[in-house]
Design an enzyme around this catalytic site. Sequence first.
Site, PDB file in Angstrom:
ATOM      1  N   CYS A  13       0.703  -1.178   0.189  1.00 39.52           N
ATOM      2  CA  CYS A  13       0.003  -0.149   0.116  1.00 39.52           C
ATOM      3  C   CYS A  13       0.936   1.080  -0.139  1.00 39.52           C
ATOM      4  O   CYS A  13       0.795   1.836  -0.892  1.00 39.52           O
ATOM      5  CB  CYS A  13      -0.688  -0.012   1.260  1.00 39.52           C
ATOM      6  SG  CYS A  13      -2.111  -1.262   1.354  1.00 39.52           S
ATOM      7  N   SER A  51       4.393   2.037   0.640  1.00 34.25           N
ATOM      8  CA  SER A  51       5.906   2.289   0.346  1.00 34.25           C
ATOM      9  C   SER A  51       5.936   2.142  -1.099  1.00 34.25           C
ATOM     10  O   SER A  51       6.715   2.754  -1.958  1.00 34.25           O
ATOM     11  CB  SER A  51       6.785   1.272   1.215  1.00 34.25           C
ATOM     12  OG  SER A  51       6.647   0.184   0.835  1.00 34.25           O
TER      13      SER A  51
HETATM   14  P1  4NP Z   1       1.289  -1.393   3.843  1.00 31.47           P
HETATM   15  O1  4NP Z   1      -0.099  -1.886   4.280  1.00 31.47           O
HETATM   16  O2  4NP Z   1       2.094  -1.532   4.907  1.00 31.47           O
HETATM   17  O3  4NP Z   1       0.929   0.167   3.695  1.00 31.47           O
HETATM   18  O4  4NP Z   1       1.649  -2.316   2.700  1.00 31.47           O
HETATM   19  C1  4NP Z   1      -0.622  -3.333   4.543  1.00 31.47           C
HETATM   20  C2  4NP Z   1      -0.635  -4.315   3.650  1.00 31.47           C
HETATM   21  C3  4NP Z   1      -0.765  -5.623   4.273  1.00 31.47           C
HETATM   22  C4  4NP Z   1      -0.878  -5.805   5.727  1.00 31.47           C
HETATM   23  C5  4NP Z   1      -0.585  -5.029   6.590  1.00 31.47           C
HETATM   24  C6  4NP Z   1      -0.454  -3.506   6.112  1.00 31.47           C
HETATM   25  N1  4NP Z   1      -0.997  -7.047   6.122  1.00 31.47           N
HETATM   26  O5  4NP Z   1      -1.174  -7.334   7.387  1.00 31.47           O
HETATM   27  O6  4NP Z   1      -1.212  -8.136   5.096  1.00 31.47           O
END
Ligand code: 4NP
Length: 160
Positions: A13, A15
């Site tokens: 999301c 990065s």
């Molecule tokens: P990001 O968001 O850290 O901004 O990519 C997430 C995407 C997936 C998960 C957690 C945060 N997950 O727990 O799968």
Amino acid sequence: MVKVLFVCLGNICRSPMAEAVFRELVRKEGLSDQIEVDSCGTGHWHVGQPPHEGTLKVLKKHGIPSDGLRGRVLTKEDIETFDYIIAMDESNVENILWRCDERSRHKVHRLLDFSPEIPVRDVPDPYYDGRFDYVYDLISTGAKNLLEHIKKEALHVSEA
Ligand code: 4NP
């Protein structure tokens, strides 16, 4: 070459959005041969996957290319080789610092630490609440200010 790495938890999301936005800014300023950009996560769940559809949608809306983005995990080598390790929130900073030795700690920053005019310090995770437009606004301002910082600190470009 100055090497910049954006880090979040899942690398699907925030990065990858920051990587794409920052790379486009670097390209527009004609600095692609001086600044290398990448992103990764500290969690393993989404290795090899493209960004979340919310991230792809918001990048498309703003005309920013998203090709080639794939989830990967932060490595020891990343910490040694990148010059700027830019976390999205405080928990990302903690996850990076416990993998870091003393020599590399100074490379780790939060993206919004370069944007004191923004009243928040963390880019919140849109994975659960879907606020991709809000996250884009934070990242877009944060990326501009980070680039100005790097131009002065590492490329020694003074303002006109
Ligand atoms: P990001 O968001 O850290 O901004 O990519 C997430 C995407 C997936 C998960 C957690 C945060 N997950 O727990 O799968």
